[in-house]
Design an enzyme around this catalytic site. Sequence first.
Site, PDB file in Angstrom:
ATOM      1  CG  ASP A 121       7.569   0.651  -1.993  1.00 11.23           C
ATOM      2  OD1 ASP A 121       7.246   0.558  -0.884  1.00 11.23           O
ATOM      3  OD2 ASP A 121       6.704   1.037  -3.040  1.00 11.23           O
ATOM      4  CB  SER A 122       9.125   1.959   3.469  1.00 15.35           C
ATOM      5  OG  SER A 122       9.810   0.709   3.881  1.00 15.35           O
ATOM      6  CG  ASP A 160       7.594  -3.443  -1.548  1.00 21.61           C
ATOM      7  OD1 ASP A 160       6.792  -4.400  -1.434  1.00 21.61           O
ATOM      8  OD2 ASP A 160       7.461  -2.695  -0.719  1.00 21.61           O
ATOM      9  CE  LYS A 190       5.231  -5.324   0.884  1.00 23.52           C
ATOM     10  NZ  LYS A 190       4.598  -4.131   0.322  1.00 23.52           N
ATOM     11  CD  GLU A 192       2.099  -0.389  -2.079  1.00 24.38           C
ATOM     12  OE1 GLU A 192       1.382   0.304  -2.545  1.00 24.38           O
ATOM     13  OE2 GLU A 192       3.013  -0.254  -1.257  1.00 24.38           O
ATOM     14  CD  GLU A 259       0.931   0.070   5.454  1.00 26.11           C
ATOM     15  OE1 GLU A 259       1.519  -0.845   4.263  1.00 26.11           O
ATOM     16  OE2 GLU A 259       1.509   1.022   5.589  1.00 26.11           O
TER      17      GLU A 259
HETATM   18  N1  LIG Z   1       9.255   4.696   8.081  1.00 27.03           N
HETATM   19  C1  LIG Z   1       8.170   4.394   7.538  1.00 27.03           C
HETATM   20  N2  LIG Z   1       7.419   3.284   8.428  1.00 27.03           N
HETATM   21  C2  LIG Z   1       6.214   2.762   7.658  1.00 27.03           C
HETATM   22  O1  LIG Z   1       5.458   2.040   8.249  1.00 27.03           O
HETATM   23  C3  LIG Z   1       5.967   3.095   6.257  1.00 27.03           C
HETATM   24  C4  LIG Z   1       6.809   3.971   5.698  1.00 27.03           C
HETATM   25  N3  LIG Z   1       8.051   4.331   6.592  1.00 27.03           N
HETATM   26  N4  LIG Z   1       6.645   4.270   4.311  1.00 27.03           N
HETATM   27  C5  LIG Z   1       5.581   3.721   3.697  1.00 27.03           C
HETATM   28  C6  LIG Z   1       4.475   3.442   4.243  1.00 27.03           C
HETATM   29  C7  LIG Z   1       3.744   4.345   4.601  1.00 27.03           C
HETATM   30  N5  LIG Z   1       3.085   4.091   5.876  1.00 27.03           N
HETATM   31  C8  LIG Z   1       2.245   4.901   6.829  1.00 27.03           C
HETATM   32  C9  LIG Z   1       2.486   6.400   6.745  1.00 27.03           C
HETATM   33  C10 LIG Z   1       1.638   6.941   7.412  1.00 27.03           C
HETATM   34  C11 LIG Z   1       0.596   6.511   8.242  1.00 27.03           C
HETATM   35  C12 LIG Z   1      -0.270   7.568   8.984  1.00 27.03           C
HETATM   36  O2  LIG Z   1      -0.217   8.642   8.761  1.00 27.03           O
HETATM   37  N6  LIG Z   1      -1.033   6.837   9.780  1.00 27.03           N
HETATM   38  C13 LIG Z   1      -1.884   7.710  10.603  1.00 27.03           C
HETATM   39  C14 LIG Z   1      -3.547   7.466  10.416  1.00 27.03           C
HETATM   40  C15 LIG Z   1      -4.332   8.354   9.680  1.00 27.03           C
HETATM   41  C16 LIG Z   1      -5.743   8.054   9.616  1.00 27.03           C
HETATM   42  O3  LIG Z   1      -6.241   7.843  10.704  1.00 27.03           O
HETATM   43  O4  LIG Z   1      -6.153   7.664   8.398  1.00 27.03           O
HETATM   44  C17 LIG Z   1      -1.693   7.193  12.103  1.00 27.03           C
HETATM   45  O5  LIG Z   1      -1.945   8.364  13.095  1.00 27.03           O
HETATM   46  O6  LIG Z   1      -0.815   6.360  12.370  1.00 27.03           O
HETATM   47  C18 LIG Z   1       0.432   5.113   7.984  1.00 27.03           C
HETATM   48  C19 LIG Z   1       1.145   4.235   7.444  1.00 27.03           C
HETATM   49  C20 LIG Z   1       3.601   2.836   6.257  1.00 27.03           C
HETATM   50  N7  LIG Z   1       4.684   2.606   5.605  1.00 27.03           N
HETATM   51  C1  LIG Z   2       5.357  -1.121   5.494  1.00 27.80           C
HETATM   52  C2  LIG Z   2       5.851  -2.438   4.648  1.00 27.80           C
HETATM   53  C3  LIG Z   2       4.678  -3.359   4.691  1.00 27.80           C
HETATM   54  C4  LIG Z   2       6.050  -2.010   3.257  1.00 27.80           C
HETATM   55  O1  LIG Z   2       5.438  -2.280   2.551  1.00 27.80           O
HETATM   56  C5  LIG Z   2       7.356  -1.363   2.808  1.00 27.80           C
HETATM   57  O2  LIG Z   2       8.310  -1.390   3.946  1.00 27.80           O
HETATM   58  O3  LIG Z   2       7.535  -0.754   1.901  1.00 27.80           O
END
Ligand SMILES: Nc1nc(=O)c2c([nH]1)NC[C@@H]1CN(c3ccc(C(=O)N[C@@H](CCC(=O)O)C(=O)O)cc3)CN21
Ligand SMILES: CC(C)C(=O)C(=O)O
Length: 364
Positions: A121-122, A160, A190, A192, A259
């Site tokens: 669903d991303s 999803d 899938k 969550e 994740e």
């Molecule tokens: N383009 C895209 N890629 C993705 O992997 C993704 C999406 N969209 N949309 C749905 C989710 C959202 N996701 C995400 C979005 C943001 C972070 C993030 O901000 N991570 C921070 C860590 C923050 C912390 O330390 O708690 C980082 O710096 O990686 C992680 C996963 C993974 N998924």
């Molecule tokens: C980040 C992956 C695992 C996902 O759930 C998505 O693409 O929505």
Amino acid sequence: MAAPGSVLRRTAIASSSLLRTRVIPATATAIRTQATHTLLGSRCPVLSSHVPTPRSLSQTRHSSYSAPTPSENGKARKKVTIQTLQNMHKKGEPITMLTAHDFPSAHVADASGMDMVLVGDSLGMVALGMENTTEVIMEEMILHCRSVARATKAAFIIGDLPMGSYEVCAEQAIESSLRLIKEGRVHGVKLEGGQELAPTIKRITQAGVPVVGHVGLTPQRQNALGGFRVQGKTALSATKLLRDALAMQEAGAFMLVLEAMPSEVASIITQKLRIPTIGIGAGNGCSGQVLVQVDMTGNFQPGRFVPKFVKQYADVWDEAARGISLYRDEVKSRAFPSEEYTYPIGKDELAGFQKTVDEVFREA
Ligand SMILES: Nc1nc(=O)c2c([nH]1)NC[C@@H]1CN(c3ccc(C(=O)N[C@@H](CCC(=O)O)C(=O)O)cc3)CN21
Ligand SMILES: CC(C)C(=O)C(=O)O
């Protein structure tokens, strides 16, 4: 009028995999000429009695549709089934998964050898421009799943369940899962969550639908989690992740996505499970990996935030922007289309056409 498609005969596949050449036989051309004739005739009486007969009885049509083709060695890849995935897991062979959200992104993922394609669903964020995944609805998932399924010949497809389509009760979850299978044509779903969803997973599985559980950073719950945050960073929360994972496995999930959690936590969880884990931001100790396709191919404007776990393997944005800028310049300068991109007409036919035009416009 006969449907033009019924008289089309496919005779050759152009060398470029993007181009398909079709030869339209004389009958089709005649039908089309007749149609043009009538159309013009109602507006221009002179032309209606003087439409030149086409010199060539066949013409070439190029279309951008390209049916999925066999892989590089010319042999079609064997379909990945749930047994294939279980065998890989047993042998310790890493499972590859990549997201896709439409026909072209699924086509390239499948043709490049992905074991699994995830219609995550991303897609709400990367294909529909939403800020997060919470507003994605079933109809959008089904539309995208169907287009992915049309392109995916070998990979195992997971779709999803969007937020709001499975939390209310098991019946709702079963109904949504069956829609994704029947209308979206995916092979599994899938969802969550954690142990609270175990009864739901059990019921979906009993309906004959393979289920992948998704634990750790669960984007649909970002409002409750306080944003997209790494999970399992304390002994307590890592223990909860393990408990959630075990509960989903016992409920019948055949695979789990882990994740955004410390690598060590994901490794321990993986070791304590019988089913394969697919990691995203969960280190190298999982049974496989998944990434969002636009992230790893670099198909986004430079400067956009990407999570730490994203490795960019290509630069699709740069390449597309380079081509589009060149196209813009060449249209502006009239360098495009040069002769090779245009259709010829015989000298006599052109002279005849010119003569008709001159006559019509002299009378007017
Ligand atoms: N383009 C895209 N890629 C993705 O992997 C993704 C999406 N969209 N949309 C749905 C989710 C959202 N996701 C995400 C979005 C943001 C972070 C993030 O901000 N991570 C921070 C860590 C923050 C912390 O330390 O708690 C980082 O710096 O990686 C992680 C996963 C993974 N998924
Ligand atoms: C980040 C992956 C695992 C996902 O759930 C998505 O693409 O929505």
